[in-house]
Design a protein around this motif. Sequence first.
Motif, short mmCIF file in Angstrom:
data_model
loop_
_atom_site.label_atom_id
_atom_site.label_comp_id
_atom_site.label_asym_id
_atom_site.label_seq_id
_atom_site.Cartn_x
_atom_site.Cartn_y
_atom_site.Cartn_z
N ILE A 1 0.76 -1.26 -0.10
CA ILE A 1 -0.09 -0.05 -0.33
C ILE A 1 0.92 1.16 -0.44
N THR A 2 0.73 1.81 -1.28
CA THR A 2 1.62 3.29 -1.37
C THR A 2 1.51 4.27 0.24
N GLY A 3 0.80 4.10 0.98
CA GLY A 3 0.57 5.09 1.25
C GLY A 3 1.28 4.98 3.14
N LYS A 4 1.82 3.16 3.02
CA LYS A 4 2.42 2.35 3.94
C LYS A 4 3.61 2.64 3.59
N SER A 5 4.03 2.51 2.73
CA SER A 5 5.13 1.60 2.93
C SER A 5 6.37 3.10 1.71
N SER A 6 7.30 4.10 2.12
CA SER A 6 8.00 4.14 0.91
C SER A 6 8.45 3.68 -0.17
N GLY B 1 13.78 -3.56 -19.82
CA GLY B 1 12.35 -3.47 -19.06
C GLY B 1 11.59 -2.98 -19.99
N ASP B 2 10.06 -1.96 -19.22
CA ASP B 2 9.23 -1.18 -19.91
C ASP B 2 8.18 -0.75 -18.98
N ILE B 3 7.30 0.93 -19.52
CA ILE B 3 6.73 1.20 -18.60
C ILE B 3 5.69 1.56 -19.40
N SER B 4 3.99 1.59 -18.84
CA SER B 4 3.03 1.75 -19.06
C SER B 4 1.88 2.18 -17.89
N SER B 5 1.10 3.33 -18.38
CA SER B 5 -0.18 3.24 -17.82
C SER B 5 -0.98 2.06 -17.11
N SER B 6 -1.60 2.58 -15.94
CA SER B 6 -1.88 1.47 -14.71
C SER B 6 -3.23 1.94 -14.54
N LYS B 7 -4.10 1.06 -14.03
CA LYS B 7 -5.10 2.02 -12.86
C LYS B 7 -4.22 1.71 -11.86
N GLU B 8 -3.34 1.11 -11.39
CA GLU B 8 -2.67 1.04 -9.37
C GLU B 8 -1.39 0.82 -10.53
N LEU B 9 -0.48 0.74 -9.55
CA LEU B 9 1.56 0.26 -9.66
C LEU B 9 0.85 -0.97 -9.10
N VAL B 10 2.34 -1.65 -10.56
CA VAL B 10 2.57 -2.96 -10.39
C VAL B 10 3.87 -2.72 -11.51
N ILE B 11 4.63 -3.50 -10.55
CA ILE B 11 5.99 -4.20 -11.00
C ILE B 11 6.06 -5.23 -11.28
N SER B 12 6.55 -5.57 -12.06
CA SER B 12 6.81 -7.26 -12.79
C SER B 12 8.59 -7.46 -13.04
N ILE B 13 9.01 -7.62 -12.25
CA ILE B 13 10.82 -8.19 -12.52
C ILE B 13 10.60 -9.70 -13.35
N SER B 14 11.77 -9.83 -14.17
CA SER B 14 11.73 -10.76 -14.06
C SER B 14 13.66 -10.39 -14.58
N ILE B 15 13.94 -12.19 -13.61
CA ILE B 15 15.40 -12.48 -13.26
C ILE B 15 16.01 -13.57 -13.75
N TYR B 16 17.47 -13.23 -14.22
CA TYR B 16 18.31 -14.62 -15.16
C TYR B 16 19.51 -14.69 -14.08
N GLY B 17 19.27 -15.48 -13.68
CA GLY B 17 20.81 -16.14 -13.12
C GLY B 17 21.37 -17.40 -13.00
N GLU B 18 21.94 -17.72 -13.54
CA GLU B 18 22.75 -19.12 -13.19
C GLU B 18 24.05 -19.97 -12.03
N THR B 19 23.40 -21.38 -12.52
CA THR B 19 24.62 -21.76 -10.99
C THR B 19 25.72 -22.99 -12.94
N ALA B 20 27.03 -22.74 -12.02
CA ALA B 20 28.23 -23.03 -12.50
C ALA B 20 29.16 -24.14 -11.61
N GLY B 21 28.99 -25.51 -12.38
CA GLY B 21 29.90 -26.25 -11.15
C GLY B 21 29.10 -27.22 -10.92
#
Length: 330
Positions: A61-66, A128-148
């Motif tokens: 909730i935007t009013g509860k957290s920075s 990333g990308d930015i679009s307008s929306s009714k409420e704030l939405v944060i969508s994160i796609s992440i890439y990592g690796e294991t080696a060995g």
Amino acid sequence: MPINSEWDLLDRITKQIRSGLPEHLPDLLTGIGDDCAVYRLGPDRFGLFSTDMSVESVHFITGKSSPEDIGYKAMTGNISDVSAMGGACRLALVALGVPPGTEEDYIASLYKGMTEAASMAGLAIAGGDISSSKELVISISIYGETAGYDPVLRSGARPNDTIYITGSLGECRAGLDLLMNDDPAGMTAYRGLTEKHDRPPCRASIVEPLMKLFKPTAMIDISDGLLSDLGHIVKESGRGFLLKEELFPCTPLLRSYCAEKGLEPENIFLNSGEEYELLFTSAARPGEAAGEINGVAVTPIGTILDKEYFIEKQGAKIPVTLSGFDHFKK
């Protein structure tokens, strides 16, 4: 038919997707059903792919957290998915849905929090990308690796494995309750709880030593609550568990809060979500491996069984029904 269960919906989606997978993708080792999709890149090298969404009025909730805390927590949740596979983060893509009228400074602060969390994991935000929306939405796609070494899946738990948890649990749920109840005195007295809710720990820095010391057989991050997330491990592994309540690492601050509010800290410990601690199983017995890694406690809290689910309370084994957060549960 209206959606009434997140997990039933995911089961249906999973079956539909798996039935349509092309046969020429033998290197896609794991798809839906774990913290990350796993793709073989070469001998002993695996790519890890995950995505997660944070939606205003659902996850924050935007009013509860920075905005800094909202961004930090959104990125930390994604980082923990890679950590739960035993991987190291590499890149992230951030897509935002922004309500019209939002101040630019607010979005800049959101990114400040995200980049702060990313820097703790050696992660680069690469686009990333930015679009307008009714409420704030944060969508994160992440890439990592294991080696060995191979990624740690949810499906590898074996009978007699010890169940371990990093850090402590429960503070995030208690901090959320304080924020939602508009309790200024409580938020002052128990500031550590609200701080843990707004800024859950990033455990990326302990993954490599954890892998070497404990050689986890299965692992998951605590996002929906310990009972729910342990449930994913035992269901994927076809096993059961015995948790020992006396071993739960509830902090003195959480116990003090619960005593004042008439709550049982063990119940909050079991069901607190968005903690992003690592829950894993290992053949290593308590005392055979370090009790902490880089200052982070690693606590044994139970054992994997062949079947059935129990919590031991004062010497009595009590059957457990698995539970956890469900976005569509009424």
